[in-house]
Design a protein around this motif. Structure first.
Motif, mmCIF file in Angstrom:
data_model
loop_
_atom_site.group_PDB
_atom_site.id
_atom_site.type_symbol
_atom_site.label_atom_id
_atom_site.label_comp_id
_atom_site.label_asym_id
_atom_site.label_seq_id
_atom_site.Cartn_x
_atom_site.Cartn_y
_atom_site.Cartn_z
ATOM 1 N N ASP A 9 0.834 -1.213 0.000
ATOM 2 C CA ASP A 9 0.000 0.000 0.000
ATOM 3 C C ASP A 9 0.863 1.255 0.000
ATOM 4 O O ASP A 9 0.562 2.226 -0.707
ATOM 5 C CB ASP A 9 -0.936 0.004 1.209
ATOM 6 C CG ASP A 9 -2.014 -1.065 1.121
ATOM 7 O OD1 ASP A 9 -2.333 -1.505 -0.004
ATOM 8 O OD2 ASP A 9 -2.540 -1.473 2.178
ATOM 9 N N GLU A 10 1.929 1.244 0.789
ATOM 10 C CA GLU A 10 2.827 2.402 0.826
ATOM 11 C C GLU A 10 3.531 2.584 -0.516
ATOM 12 O O GLU A 10 3.725 3.717 -0.965
ATOM 13 C CB GLU A 10 3.859 2.222 1.935
ATOM 14 C CG GLU A 10 3.284 2.285 3.331
ATOM 15 C CD GLU A 10 4.253 1.826 4.399
ATOM 16 O OE1 GLU A 10 4.166 2.370 5.516
ATOM 17 O OE2 GLU A 10 5.106 0.935 4.126
ATOM 18 N N GLU A 12 2.387 1.744 -3.468
ATOM 19 C CA GLU A 12 1.392 2.286 -4.402
ATOM 20 C C GLU A 12 1.192 3.783 -4.156
ATOM 21 O O GLU A 12 1.170 4.580 -5.091
ATOM 22 C CB GLU A 12 0.072 1.532 -4.237
ATOM 23 C CG GLU A 12 -0.984 1.899 -5.244
ATOM 24 C CD GLU A 12 -0.749 1.359 -6.632
ATOM 25 O OE1 GLU A 12 -1.212 2.018 -7.590
ATOM 26 O OE2 GLU A 12 -0.119 0.302 -6.786
#
Length: 175
Positions: A9-10, A12
């Motif tokens: 997630d980070e 992205e």
């Protein structure tokens, strides 16, 4: 200076900042797999692929931050072949031009190597443009020069570039 590993997630969420790092490197005519002028769509697609690799557990992505700004990055692709569970490919060591000479590369490489060790990857390989500033730093970080392949890639502004290959053992192989 903070060095940290990004989760999927980070990674992205960091695509715009990572793209800016890569664009800075391409503007400096570093051989990073892209041609000038920088194709923003291709760079974005590249970082999306990296983020997908992080999500799949096939890529380790480290970043250097100072006051909330990404100033450097490096990654390791973890070999996926059954006969290479011990190996990783170091890629895209990038430090913003304004932050070079401050030890950012060393900090990034140390963090990446430590994570590779944790994941059982004790043999790392990389390549870099022959004659570049990057080529000069790897021996200082304990990397062993293997050799040079002439005309291996192109510089972003055109013209062939020889490439130097390096390896580093992080541990002795188990019998």
């Amino acid at each position: 200076m903070d060095i940290r590993l990004l989760n999927a997630d980070e990674a992205e969420a960091a695509i715009p900042a990572l793209s800016a790092l890569l664009a800075d490197s391409i503007e400096d005519n570093a051989s990073m797999g892209f041609m000038a002028p920088c194709d923003a769509g291709a760079v974005d697609a590249f970082w999306r692929q990296v983020a997908a690799g992080v999500a799949a557990g096939a890529v380790i992505l480290a970043v250097a931050e100072e006051e909330g700004e990404f100033v450097g990055t490096v990654q390791a692709g973890l070999a996926q072949k059954p006969n290479q569970p011990h190996r990783g490919d170091v890629m895209k060591l990038i430090v913003l031009r304004a932050f070079r000479g401050r030890g950012v590369s060393r900090l990034l490489m140390e963090a990446l190597e430590a994570e590779c060790r944790k994941r059982g990857r004790w043999l790392l390989v990389l390549d870099t443009a022959t004659g570049s500033a990057a080529e000069a730093i790897y021996p200082r970080f304990g990397w062993n020069r293997v050799g040079v392949v002439p005309d291996y890639a192109l510089y972003p502004e055109g013209g062939y570039c020889a490439t130097t290959f390096f390896y580093k053992r992080l541990a002795d192989p188990s019998p």
